[in-house]
Design a protein around this motif. Structure first.
Motif: not given
Ligand SMILES: NC(=O)c1ccc[n+]([C@@H]2O[C@H](COP(=O)([O-])OP(=O)(O)OC[C@H]3O[C@@H](n4cnc5c(N)ncnc54)[C@H](O)[C@@H]3O)[C@@H](O)[C@H]2O)c1
Length: 356
Positions: A203-210, A225-231, A348-356
């Motif tokens: 459902e959504s993800v936050t992340a860091q890369i380097k 860190l991923v959140k799946f649609k099933n919670g 990671a690049k935009e330092d935000k939570k991405v919602v799919f």
């Protein structure tokens, strides 16, 4: 000129002869299949492999695709070339088995999927680790609901690659254009695919890369860190900077049990059973089943297991011979892991939570 040994056999060809050698050696021994030709822009490489396997060779894949006796083509070139080549394979009226990742953008992947739909040919995507018994058994246990409701899935791909690996063959690895990223898109894509295959749609993800330890454009360490649609939650650590290489772990937990797989071996299988002895006996049996599996690739790309690649190649040959049969891992399945990884990069690049 190489000809088919039996007109009903599938005529196979391979483009790209690094990892492509595993496809070549698989087609050479696959049932109901003749390896007809190989192709690489490096003529010396193509010629040597053709001599070794007694097949023809090309340096221009479009020339090779003109042959009527080729029915199935493996695309095993740098990842950012897969879709363009696969589309040419479809236009030439042939089936295709493309390496992971299917390509490095969703637009390119969708173009490949659409071409095979349009020309009514089959497209398979290599994700041979799904066929590892430890992974397949875990998927089955989750699908049967034996773990209860999923709580969390953790994957760690703590590998190591040296600088020579990134400098080799024109230095395409670790570039955004041709590798589509670094340790997540190239090495960890297998395990990220397995995570979403088992846990379900993200459902959504936050992340860091380097980049921790290489001179490359993209990451050699990524954490998400991923959140799946099933919670359920998921965590991903994917690296080629974790010297000297610590292998791959997949840990899946539900309300009724958990399974841990390390380097394709089941190390823990604890599924609730009121009969404690039966519960322990099941774990012992599952651990024994995969105790002898080898080949993680944690610190050596040449140590990646060949057995499951052969299985997937044979499956593709069989799918080409039978109109009703689909490849075990369809091209469209190859889209999911790339979508998640692209989400990780954006987060990671935009330092935000991405919602799919
Ligand atoms: N499934 C797996 O376990 C696995 C393992 C390794 C690599 N791969 C994938 O395989 C692909 C290739 O990776 P690799 O490690 O073999 O890379 P590589 O650089 O070792 O080999 C790629 C080959 O493609 C050739 N090539 C490049 N452009 C070409 C063209 N236009 N026509 C014909 N040949 C061309 C190169 O000369 C080279 O020999 C990548 O997509 C990678 O992700 C998958």
């Amino acid at each position: 000129m190489k000809t088919k040994s039996n007109p009903n056999n599938v005529g196979a060809a391979v483009i790209g002869l690094g990892r492509g050698r595993s496809h070549v050696s698989s087609y050479a021994v696959a049932e109901n299949c003749d390896l007809i030709a190989v192709c690489d822009i490096n003529e010396e490489k193509a010629k040597a492999i053709a001599e070794q396997y007694g097949c023809d060779y090309y340096t221009d894949y479009k020339e090779m695709l003109k042959r009527d006796d080729i029915d199935l083509v493996s695309v095993v070139t740098p990842s950012g070339m897969h879709s363009e080549m696969a589309v040419e394979v479809a236009k030439a009226g042939k089936h295709c088995l493309a390496e992971k990742p299917l390509d490095v953008t969703l637009e390119a992947i969708d173009a490949a999927i659409a071409a095979f739909d349009k020309y009514d040919k089959k497209l398979g995507c290599i994700f041979q680790n799904r066929l590892e018994p430890a992974v397949a058994l875990t998927k089955q246990a989750v699908a049967e609901g034996r773990l209860g409701d999923l709580v969390v899935g953790n994957v760690m791909i703590k590998w190591y690659r040296n600088d020579d690996y990134y400098l080799a063959n024109g230095g395409w690895r670790g570039t955004w254009k041709w590798d589509g990223g670094g340790s997540l898109m190239n090495q960890s894509v297998h395990t990220i695919d397995i995570l979403q295959w088992i846990m379900g749609e993200p459902e959504s993800v936050t992340a860091q890369i380097k980049v921790a330890n290489h001179k490359i454009e993209s990451e050699d360490i990524g954490c998400a860190l991923v959140k799946f649609k099933n919670g359920a939650f998921g965590t991903i650590t994917g690296s080629t900077a974790t010297y000297p290489g610590f292998g791959t772990s997949i840990e899946i937990h539900g309300t009724k049990g958990g399974i841990c797989v390390k380097d394709n071996q089941i190390v823990s299988w604890k599924i609730h059973n009121d009969d404690k002895e039966a519960m322990e006996a099941e774990e012992k049996k599952m651990i024994e089943l995969t105790a002898k599996v080898k080949g993680s690739g944690a610190n050596d790309p040449n140590a990646i297991s060949q057995g499951t690649t052969f299985k997937q190649v044979q499956d593709m040959v069989d799918a080409c011979r039978d109109e009703k049969r689909r490849p075990i891992i369809e091209g469209r399945e190859g889209r999911n892991a790339v979508k998640l990884i692209l989400g990780i990069y954006e987060a990671a690049k935009e330092d935000k939570k991405v919602v799919f």
